[in-house]
Motif scaffolding. Structure first.
Motif, short mmCIF file in Angstrom:
data_model
loop_
_atom_site.label_atom_id
_atom_site.label_comp_id
_atom_site.label_asym_id
_atom_site.label_seq_id
_atom_site.Cartn_x
_atom_site.Cartn_y
_atom_site.Cartn_z
N LEU A 166 0.83 -1.20 0.00
CA LEU A 166 0.00 0.00 0.00
C LEU A 166 0.87 1.25 0.00
CD1 LEU A 166 -2.86 1.13 0.09
CD2 LEU A 166 -2.81 0.89 2.55
N LEU A 167 1.89 1.26 0.83
CA LEU A 167 2.80 2.40 0.87
C LEU A 167 3.49 2.56 -0.48
CD1 LEU A 167 3.98 4.65 2.60
CD2 LEU A 167 5.75 3.06 3.33
N GLY A 168 3.87 1.47 -1.09
CA GLY A 168 4.51 1.52 -2.40
C GLY A 168 3.60 2.11 -3.46
N LEU A 169 2.31 1.81 -3.38
CA LEU A 169 1.37 2.34 -4.37
C LEU A 169 1.25 3.86 -4.29
CD1 LEU A 169 -1.52 -0.28 -4.18
CD2 LEU A 169 -0.04 0.18 -6.14
N VAL A 170 1.19 4.40 -3.09
CA VAL A 170 1.03 5.85 -2.97
C VAL A 170 2.35 6.58 -3.21
CG1 VAL A 170 -1.00 5.78 -1.51
CG2 VAL A 170 1.25 5.88 -0.46
N TYR B 168 -7.38 6.39 -0.62
CA TYR B 168 -6.09 6.06 -0.01
C TYR B 168 -5.91 6.79 1.30
CZ TYR B 168 -4.06 3.53 -3.99
OH TYR B 168 -3.77 2.62 -4.96
N LYS B 169 -6.45 7.98 1.38
CA LYS B 169 -6.34 8.81 2.58
C LYS B 169 -6.95 8.13 3.80
CE LYS B 169 -7.68 13.48 3.95
NZ LYS B 169 -8.82 13.41 4.82
N TYR C 129 3.14 7.51 4.91
CA TYR C 129 1.96 7.14 4.10
C TYR C 129 0.96 8.29 4.08
CZ TYR C 129 -2.29 4.97 2.49
OH TYR C 129 -3.43 4.71 1.79
N SER C 130 0.74 8.88 5.23
CA SER C 130 -0.23 9.98 5.34
C SER C 130 0.17 11.14 4.43
CB SER C 130 -0.33 10.44 6.79
OG SER C 130 -1.24 11.49 6.91
N LEU C 131 1.44 11.47 4.39
CA LEU C 131 1.90 12.55 3.52
C LEU C 131 1.64 12.23 2.05
CD1 LEU C 131 5.31 13.41 5.22
CD2 LEU C 131 3.21 14.78 5.27
N TYR C 132 1.96 11.02 1.65
CA TYR C 132 1.74 10.62 0.26
C TYR C 132 0.25 10.59 -0.08
CZ TYR C 132 6.64 9.19 -0.28
OH TYR C 132 8.00 9.15 -0.36
N SER C 133 -0.53 10.01 0.80
CA SER C 133 -1.96 9.89 0.50
C SER C 133 -2.64 11.27 0.48
CB SER C 133 -2.65 8.94 1.48
OG SER C 133 -2.61 9.44 2.79
N GLN C 134 -2.16 12.19 1.29
CA GLN C 134 -2.68 13.56 1.26
C GLN C 134 -2.39 14.23 -0.08
OE1 GLN C 134 -4.58 15.53 2.97
NE2 GLN C 134 -4.92 14.21 4.70
N ARG C 135 -1.20 13.97 -0.62
CA ARG C 135 -0.85 14.52 -1.94
C ARG C 135 -1.82 14.00 -2.99
NH1 ARG C 135 5.06 13.00 -3.10
NH2 ARG C 135 4.56 13.89 -5.12
N LEU C 136 -2.11 12.70 -2.94
CA LEU C 136 -3.07 12.12 -3.89
C LEU C 136 -4.44 12.76 -3.72
CD1 LEU C 136 -2.28 8.29 -3.77
CD2 LEU C 136 -1.91 9.85 -5.69
N PHE C 137 -4.88 12.89 -2.48
CA PHE C 137 -6.20 13.46 -2.22
C PHE C 137 -6.30 14.88 -2.76
CE2 PHE C 137 -9.41 15.63 0.27
CZ PHE C 137 -10.47 14.74 0.18
N LYS C 138 -5.28 15.68 -2.50
CA LYS C 138 -5.29 17.07 -2.98
C LYS C 138 -5.33 17.13 -4.50
CE LYS C 138 -3.09 19.08 1.05
NZ LYS C 138 -1.88 19.65 1.61
N GLN D 103 -13.21 17.51 5.49
CA GLN D 103 -13.52 17.92 6.86
C GLN D 103 -12.69 17.14 7.86
OE1 GLN D 103 -17.72 17.30 7.15
NE2 GLN D 103 -18.21 19.18 6.05
N ASN D 104 -12.29 15.92 7.50
CA ASN D 104 -11.50 15.09 8.40
C ASN D 104 -10.01 15.40 8.35
OD1 ASN D 104 -13.75 13.70 9.22
ND2 ASN D 104 -13.51 12.07 7.72
N SER D 105 -9.64 16.35 7.52
CA SER D 105 -8.21 16.71 7.38
C SER D 105 -7.76 17.59 8.52
CB SER D 105 -7.97 17.43 6.07
OG SER D 105 -8.21 16.57 4.99
#
Length: 117
Positions: A14-18, A55-56, A70-79, A115-117
């Motif tokens: 999962l970490l590799g994917l993001v 992913y977030k 992971y959180s940093l990467y998934s936040q980038r995807l979300f944004k 809102q959960n960010s």
């Protein structure tokens, strides 16, 4: 995609994917596809974007030592996914009911997770 790793055994995967920048490069292309009236697979495209946004929400499936990264990467995807918000809103007015519903569900996810960010 995230649904493949819900059992918690694949936190490295999962970490590799993001971590892959290809995801960040694909997202704008997918958003652009949604603006093309000739595209018949908008529901599928919305679904892909929906899963990128999810992913977030999967950090609990990543090893605790990797969660911050992971959180940093998934936040980038979300944004990156969120950048298409206005396009998704336009799709809620589509004459195609399936696109309309998919866009509304997607917008609800984006609003909830923002809102959960």
């Amino acid at each position: 995609m995230p649904w493949e790793v819900f059992d918690g055994l694949y936190s490295e995967r999962l970490l590799g994917l993001v971590r892959r920048d290809v995801s960040l490069l694909i997202i704008p292309f997918l958003i652009e596809i949604l603006e093309d009236d000739k595209v018949n697979s908008k529901v599928s495209v919305l679904t892909m974007l929906y899963y990128f946004a999810l992913y977030k929400t999967l950090d609990q499936y990543v090893a605790e030592t990797e969660r911050e990264q992971y959180s940093l990467y998934s936040q980038r995807l979300f944004k990156k996914v969120h950048e298409g918000f206005e396009i998704y809103e336009r799709l809620t007015h589509s004459n195609n009911e399936e696109i309309n519903i998919s866009a509304r569900e997607f917008i609800n996810l984006l609003k909830r997770e923002s809102q959960n960010s």
